[in-house]
Write a protein that holds these residues in place. Structure first.
Motif, PDB file in Angstrom:
ATOM      1  N   HIS A  44       0.765  -1.335   0.024  1.00 38.00           N
ATOM      2  CA  HIS A  44       0.008   0.202   0.098  1.00 38.00           C
ATOM      3  C   HIS A  44       0.990   1.172  -0.034  1.00 38.00           C
ATOM      4  O   HIS A  44       0.691   1.966  -0.830  1.00 38.00           O
ATOM      5  CB  HIS A  44      -1.036  -0.084   1.345  1.00 38.00           C
ATOM      6  CG  HIS A  44      -2.032   0.787   1.237  1.00 38.00           C
ATOM      7  ND1 HIS A  44      -3.468   0.402   0.706  1.00 38.00           N
ATOM      8  CD2 HIS A  44      -2.117   2.357   1.234  1.00 38.00           C
ATOM      9  CE1 HIS A  44      -4.217   1.550   0.914  1.00 38.00           C
ATOM     10  NE2 HIS A  44      -3.592   2.624   1.070  1.00 38.00           N
ATOM     11  N   ALA A  45       1.792   1.472   1.251  1.00 36.64           N
ATOM     12  CA  ALA A  45       2.451   2.643   1.200  1.00 36.64           C
ATOM     13  C   ALA A  45       3.906   2.124   1.735  1.00 36.64           C
ATOM     14  O   ALA A  45       4.040   1.112   2.075  1.00 36.64           O
ATOM     15  CB  ALA A  45       1.839   3.746   1.811  1.00 36.64           C
ATOM     16  N   ASP A  58       2.857   6.810  -1.005  1.00 38.30           N
ATOM     17  CA  ASP A  58       1.822   5.918  -1.586  1.00 38.30           C
ATOM     18  C   ASP A  58       2.407   4.954  -2.578  1.00 38.30           C
ATOM     19  O   ASP A  58       2.932   5.427  -3.770  1.00 38.30           O
ATOM     20  CB  ASP A  58       0.314   6.451  -2.231  1.00 38.30           C
ATOM     21  CG  ASP A  58      -0.576   5.521  -2.522  1.00 38.30           C
ATOM     22  OD1 ASP A  58      -1.439   5.097  -1.415  1.00 38.30           O
ATOM     23  OD2 ASP A  58      -0.866   5.348  -3.684  1.00 38.30           O
ATOM     24  N   LEU A  59       2.141   3.689  -2.569  1.00 35.68           N
ATOM     25  CA  LEU A  59       2.777   2.750  -3.641  1.00 35.68           C
ATOM     26  C   LEU A  59       1.665   2.150  -4.773  1.00 35.68           C
ATOM     27  O   LEU A  59       1.424   1.131  -5.136  1.00 35.68           O
ATOM     28  CB  LEU A  59       3.069   1.525  -2.984  1.00 35.68           C
ATOM     29  CG  LEU A  59       4.504   1.860  -2.037  1.00 35.68           C
ATOM     30  CD1 LEU A  59       4.857   0.390  -1.435  1.00 35.68           C
ATOM     31  CD2 LEU A  59       5.573   2.206  -2.791  1.00 35.68           C
ATOM     32  N   GLY A  64      -5.977   4.577  -1.836  1.00 33.85           N
ATOM     33  CA  GLY A  64      -5.153   5.825  -1.630  1.00 33.85           C
ATOM     34  C   GLY A  64      -4.742   5.774  -0.168  1.00 33.85           C
ATOM     35  O   GLY A  64      -5.193   5.150   0.669  1.00 33.85           O
ATOM     36  N   THR A  65      -3.740   6.702  -0.093  1.00 33.40           N
ATOM     37  CA  THR A  65      -2.887   7.098   1.337  1.00 33.40           C
ATOM     38  C   THR A  65      -3.391   8.449   1.880  1.00 33.40           C
ATOM     39  O   THR A  65      -3.051   9.164   0.897  1.00 33.40           O
ATOM     40  CB  THR A  65      -1.550   6.475   1.344  1.00 33.40           C
ATOM     41  OG1 THR A  65      -1.567   5.159   1.087  1.00 33.40           O
ATOM     42  CG2 THR A  65      -1.014   6.971   2.798  1.00 33.40           C
ATOM     43  N   MET A  74       2.282  12.368  -3.921  1.00 35.27           N
ATOM     44  CA  MET A  74       3.839  12.437  -4.033  1.00 35.27           C
ATOM     45  C   MET A  74       4.606  12.283  -2.880  1.00 35.27           C
ATOM     46  O   MET A  74       3.833  12.234  -1.793  1.00 35.27           O
ATOM     47  CB  MET A  74       4.195  13.796  -4.581  1.00 35.27           C
ATOM     48  CG  MET A  74       3.816  15.039  -3.933  1.00 35.27           C
ATOM     49  SD  MET A  74       4.706  16.520  -4.797  1.00 35.27           S
ATOM     50  CE  MET A  74       3.487  16.402  -6.440  1.00 35.27           C
ATOM     51  N   PRO A  75       5.814  11.790  -2.624  1.00 40.53           N
ATOM     52  CA  PRO A  75       6.299  11.728  -1.689  1.00 40.53           C
ATOM     53  C   PRO A  75       6.335  12.867  -0.441  1.00 40.53           C
ATOM     54  O   PRO A  75       6.671  14.106  -1.053  1.00 40.53           O
ATOM     55  CB  PRO A  75       7.959  11.296  -1.812  1.00 40.53           C
ATOM     56  CG  PRO A  75       7.915  10.872  -3.173  1.00 40.53           C
ATOM     57  CD  PRO A  75       6.717  11.389  -3.838  1.00 40.53           C
ATOM     58  N   ILE A  76       6.077  12.877   0.793  1.00 42.06           N
ATOM     59  CA  ILE A  76       6.082  14.069   1.512  1.00 42.06           C
ATOM     60  C   ILE A  76       6.716  13.540   3.090  1.00 42.06           C
ATOM     61  O   ILE A  76       6.630  12.562   3.374  1.00 42.06           O
ATOM     62  CB  ILE A  76       4.452  14.544   1.857  1.00 42.06           C
ATOM     63  CG1 ILE A  76       3.689  13.291   2.561  1.00 42.06           C
ATOM     64  CG2 ILE A  76       3.713  14.784   0.742  1.00 42.06           C
ATOM     65  CD1 ILE A  76       2.333  13.566   2.911  1.00 42.06           C
ATOM     66  N   PRO A  77       7.467  14.720   3.440  1.00 44.75           N
ATOM     67  CA  PRO A  77       8.214  14.281   4.926  1.00 44.75           C
ATOM     68  C   PRO A  77       7.087  14.223   5.939  1.00 44.75           C
ATOM     69  O   PRO A  77       6.181  14.898   6.052  1.00 44.75           O
ATOM     70  CB  PRO A  77       8.894  15.436   5.077  1.00 44.75           C
ATOM     71  CG  PRO A  77       8.355  16.754   4.415  1.00 44.75           C
ATOM     72  CD  PRO A  77       7.675  16.127   2.974  1.00 44.75           C
ATOM     73  N   LEU A  78       7.279  13.329   6.797  1.00 40.12           N
ATOM     74  CA  LEU A  78       6.622  12.785   7.926  1.00 40.12           C
ATOM     75  C   LEU A  78       7.173  13.845   9.122  1.00 40.12           C
ATOM     76  O   LEU A  78       8.366  14.007   9.466  1.00 40.12           O
ATOM     77  CB  LEU A  78       6.737  11.461   8.389  1.00 40.12           C
ATOM     78  CG  LEU A  78       6.024  10.504   7.532  1.00 40.12           C
ATOM     79  CD1 LEU A  78       6.316   9.088   8.003  1.00 40.12           C
ATOM     80  CD2 LEU A  78       4.471  10.855   7.377  1.00 40.12           C
TER      81      LEU A  78
END
Length: 551
Positions: A44-45, A58-59, A64-65, A74-78
């Protein structure tokens, strides 16, 4: 250590330490974090570590995630406390290592509402210039001069930081503010806003801490209004200890926006002195300044994003080129045998490895390895495996000692949670004997001349788990017309759009029906069957296939 706190209805809360470079999340048992959620995809992610930061991606999941309520595209920082939503599962990110940075920190006071008697809010959806034109001629002249000055100053700005600092300097020239702050929308930052500039009049260094009313920020960012608070000290909504200590009297805040429906930033100014009380004219001037500057700021943002994207694309292209050089440029040619190999990465670069290496005595080494994980981290480990195998071949080590040495090297030089499954064999072309070791890899298939298919099920532990693991050498013989197919789990576990796996039964069926074909023909038939099965479903793992046939 950073960790994930997993909450699922009807289950106990789980905690998972983020000790890997990549942590996959999904319904598949192969995921690093397996969540039994019917709305989650098998893969999933994933959470990827880059430096000291962790990024969520998200993969290509079906449902969705979401991160903090927003769909991840798109990739986002945690950030600590950030909430990841996958189906009915909530995952909180916690990073106790994070300490306060040296950059300016935003602390928003939670005032409930602005005092109407002391606050004027102006909609940014009106043309501020038309309001100013109703004032005196001298004000119009000053305004036109300001617009001209803003345009000339920003033309020389080369980047986003330079542009924003120029805007801050113009704020001090335009209004009698003692402090100027410029913030831009950033979903990864606390409160969704990132401080870009925070300065005091006459000083170039950045403020370490900034306190701004949350009500003012919401009025600008959510409602698109320009705000003037004429006397914050006597407004009961601002009568906090913070405001009293700072002595803030007058406040101005205006939106940065190119499209009136999308406010992407805020220009904030305040003053602690009675002599510098802001007026409606100051608000109009600052609103106009922000309207002119917003276009240049937006362009600078887009330019930097494009340059960063192009830089990443160049690095990925170079990494892909380097990795492709690790793969055999062409299958080897040995009389009486056919060799074929193919590899597809599910990302730009992958963690699968295959090789054909001719030994000094004329025998042929055949290897296929699958590094745990995917992407950059797996590709880096794959390059180490490639170098280790070639070093052992150059040292002319027997097969058993070769694999033990590679295992010891990986166990001592890679993280404990990283490993490599590998099938490595040595073929004697004269006799057709194939000596092999299966280190935790998928069992290869052997197609016999009578049409039957065997699985080479014997094997040992994956490489890199236990330094002193033992590996036994097994042996089979390839007779005329027989072949062996070695594959990574990306083949047997490939998913279609309904989240169904290709599976071993389909793979054996395709192989057995094409035993009379050439090695290239078998390869093409397997690849075609995979494509027909998966159709438009995104790849969830690297796919690698190696075929050897005695003709």
């Amino acid at each position: 250590m950073p960790q994930l706190i997993i909450k699922n209805s009807g289950r106990e809360i789980d905690r998972v330490n983020l000790s890997r470079l990549r942590t996959t999340i999904g319904r598949s048992a192969r995921s690093d974090v397996c969540i039994p959620d019917a709305f989650a995809s098998r893969l999933h992610a994933e959470i990827r570590k880059e430096g000291d930061a962790y990024w969520l991606q998200d993969l290509g999941s079906a449902n969705g995630t979401r991160y903090n309520g927003n769909l991840v595209t798109m990739p986002i920082p945690l950030m600590p406390g950030g909430e990841v939503q996958i189906g009915e599962t909530t995952i909180l990110f916690d990073d106790p290592r994070l300490t306060q940075t040296k950059n300016a920190t935003l602390i928003a006071d939670n005032t409930e509402a602005l005092n109407p008697a002391m606050t004027i809010a102006f909609s940014s959806r009106k043309n501020p210039t038309s309001e100013i034109l109703e004032s005196q001629y001298s004000s119009r002249t000053d305004l036109l001069g300001l617009i001209s000055k803003v345009g000339i100053a920003l033309l020389s700005s080369s980047g986003l930081d330079d542009t924003l600092n120029q805007v801050a300097s113009l704020v001090f020239e335009a209004v009698p503010a003692e402090r100027a702050v410029i913030m831009l929308r950033d979903e990864s930052a606390e409160g969704g806003m990132k401080i870009m500039v925070a300065r005091v009049r006459g000083k170039e260094e950045k403020l370490e801490e900034v306190r701004i009313s949350r009500t003012v920020m919401d009025e600008v960012m959510k409602n698109g209004k320009s705000v003037l608070t004429s006397d914050a000290q006597h407004d009961p909504r601002y009568a906090s200890q913070t405001m009293a200590l700072l002595g803030i009297r007058s406040v101005l805040a205006v939106p940065l926006s190119v499209d009136e429906r999308d406010v992407f930033g805020i220009v904030y100014a305040d003053s602690p002195t009675y002599e510098a009380t802001f007026t409606e004219e100051h608000l109009n001037i600052l609103t106009t300044l922000a309207s002119v500057a917003a276009i240049r700021v937006e362009n600078a943002k887009l330019l930097e994003e494009r340059m960063e994207r192009e830089r990443m694309e160049r690095e990925l292209e170079l990494a892909t080129e380097i990795q492709q050089r690790f793969q055999p440029s062409a299958p080897p040619k040995i009389e009486g045998y056919e060799f074929q190999g193919i590899s597809f990465s599910c990302y730009e670069i992958g963690g699968d490895y295959y090789d054909f290496i001719r030994l000094q005595d004329g025998r042929m080494l055949i290897a296929l390895g699958d590094v745990s994980g995917k992407g950059t981290a797996a590709a880096l480990l794959m390059s180490s495996v490639h170098a280790a195998i070639h070093a052992q071949v150059a040292a002319n080590r027997p097969l058993g000692e070769m694999v033990k040495s590679v295992n010891l090297y990986l166990a001592e030089n890679t993280p404990a949670n990283r490993f490599v499954t590998m099938f490595v064999a040595i073929l004697d072309p004269q006799t057709g004997n194939l000596s092999y070791i299966n280190a935790g890899h998928n069992p290869p298939l052997v197609g016999r001349a009578d049409g039957t298919v065997e699985q080479l099920t014997s094997g040992g532990l994956p490489l890199g788990l236990l330094p002193m693991a033992g590996y036994d050498v097994s042996e089979i013989k390839l007779n005329a017309g027989e072949s062996i197919m070695i594959y990574s789990d990306g083949v047997s576990e490939a998913n279609n759009i309904r989240e169904e796996e290709f599976g071993m039964d389909r793979l054996i069926d395709v192989f057995s029906r094409n035993l009379g074909a050439s090695a290239a023909g078998i390869r093409d038939k397997v690849e075609s069957a995979l494509s027909s099965f998966t159709q438009t479903a995104p790849a969830n793992d690297d796919i690698t296939l190696v075929l050897v046939k005695r003709v």
